[in-house]
Enzyme design. Sequence first.
Site, PDB file in Angstrom:
ATOM      1  N   TYR A  36     -24.331   2.705  23.622  1.00  0.00           N
ATOM      2  CA  TYR A  36     -25.290   3.773  24.165  1.00  0.00           C
ATOM      3  C   TYR A  36     -24.267   5.237  23.994  1.00  0.00           C
ATOM      4  CZ  TYR A  36     -29.246   6.652  25.822  1.00  0.00           C
ATOM      5  OH  TYR A  36     -30.240   7.266  26.111  1.00  0.00           O
ATOM      6  N   TYR A  45     -31.489  10.455  18.259  1.00  0.00           N
ATOM      7  CA  TYR A  45     -31.897  10.189  19.738  1.00  0.00           C
ATOM      8  C   TYR A  45     -33.053   9.491  20.110  1.00  0.00           C
ATOM      9  CZ  TYR A  45     -31.263  10.372  24.787  1.00  0.00           C
ATOM     10  OH  TYR A  45     -31.278  10.150  26.156  1.00  0.00           O
TER      11      TYR A  45
END
Lengths: 139, 390
Positions: free
Chosen positions: B293, B344
């Site tokens: 991430y 995102y």
Amino acid sequence: MALSEELARIGPNATTRPFWEACLRRELRIQRCGSCGRFRHPPLPGCPHCGSAESEWPLVSGRGRIHSFTIVHHPALPFLAEAVPYNVVVVSLDDAPGARMISNLLDAEPGELRIDLPVEVWWDEAGPDVVLPCFRRAR
Amino acid sequence: MRDQTCIVGTGTTAYGRRGDFYERGQVDQIREALDLALAESGLDRRDVDGFASYSVDANDPSLLAPALGIPNVNFSNLVFGGGGGGTCGAIANAAAAVIAGLAKVVMVYKVITQPPHMRFGAAYGSAQVAADPMSDFHRPYGLVSPVQFFALLFQRHMHRYGTTTRALAEVAVQTRAHARRNPKARRQEPMTIEDHQSSRFIAEPFRLFDCCQENDGGAVVLVTSAERARDLKAKPIYVMGGAQGGDSLWGQGLTSQNQPEDLYTSAGHRHLAKRLYEMAGVGPSDVDVALFYDHFSGMVLLQLEDYGFCKPGESGAFVENGGISWQGGRLPVNTHGGNLSEVYLLGMTHVVEACRQLRGESTSQVDGAEIALVTAGPSNLPTSSLLLRR
């Protein structure tokens, strides 16, 4: 002087009120476990180390060192546009091991801010009912 | 949990700029992503009977089931926490529900649409500027945005280990290179080390190119039993393990900055890493590709350390020696372009890319990839991670 009136408000509850009431008296009091003696900040209703709900609020000197810092260039909120660039510091307190405070260093010259810089608390009257603990270089 | 469930379908919507799909609404985008995932799997929408999400998702089953044409709701669940900490936890919850017999097919979903009046990056934005007992200890000092919290952790890492912003640049540049091989990635412009180093500071030491994007889009991942998966259309991707939680003393460490010193210079994932490897029965040397991430470039570095691909303090050297490159790196990372350069979607595309790698379908395919590590966003507790295999 607080960065922004919009941000310099506090809404204490029973757990955090002893800290903020001490600030009004220009006293830095950090919560300490009444059982194992470890400091913690921000205040919590129980000790993360031993689980005890007993706590006390000893007065500390307000002296410490910069643990980390950032210089904020981009205003995340519109009313911070006038404030950038500004610093945010994390301070390790000399006589409250394990406790760190997030704050601003009020008298840092550009390029002077560094990790381990000795600092001391400096009270900022941010509003009629708000005194914020900030820091300045140790004298 | 190991190998009892599979991801059998993935779907991602078109990606838009921040605010592009706000008017269209979130449920409609979830529908678009679900239809793609169903088509990939060969399942019918009436087969879906469970819902799992994270990050204070407002799209609960009362909205979704009727709008998606799903007749039975047998399971629904939301992982605590904002941001992207719950992505892998939601997949693990879906797997757990299937193993427990609570549901047969669980859809894991997430969509982002940004309203015109508020940006995602201002976590304590206009609506939340009110005082409250926890944010009183950071908000008054102008510490109000995720990039600022992470900048504090990374600054200390630089001090403790001598890590440089050159290492941040390597992450940003490698990730962009991967994005440029992925036609769906939003960021296609080339990026050099110099481009990174001359981009403007957001919160030192992080620059613009250290930050993920703000955009709109959504994704759905379908989880069912390994037995069911064998008869479906897509090549099944086995869930080897899914860990959720973290170290108690990390707690609210991101917003309170009060974790013990050893954890302070980590991504807060060490506890998860240990548990995850134990569950899956493998270790770092077994992992062929990692999807870390990447809300901020620096957190890729700290996760390389937390998951044991290098020792604490050595991630800078790891990336500066080409360690995360698709071609020839010891551990190819974020081969889709990540949050930094693809899109995102709070980590969902990391799960999707792991599946592509394990099916041999990535645009930056790692030869013979068998095991993929996926992590969800370092943040306050709980966060999560996942090991998948083909």
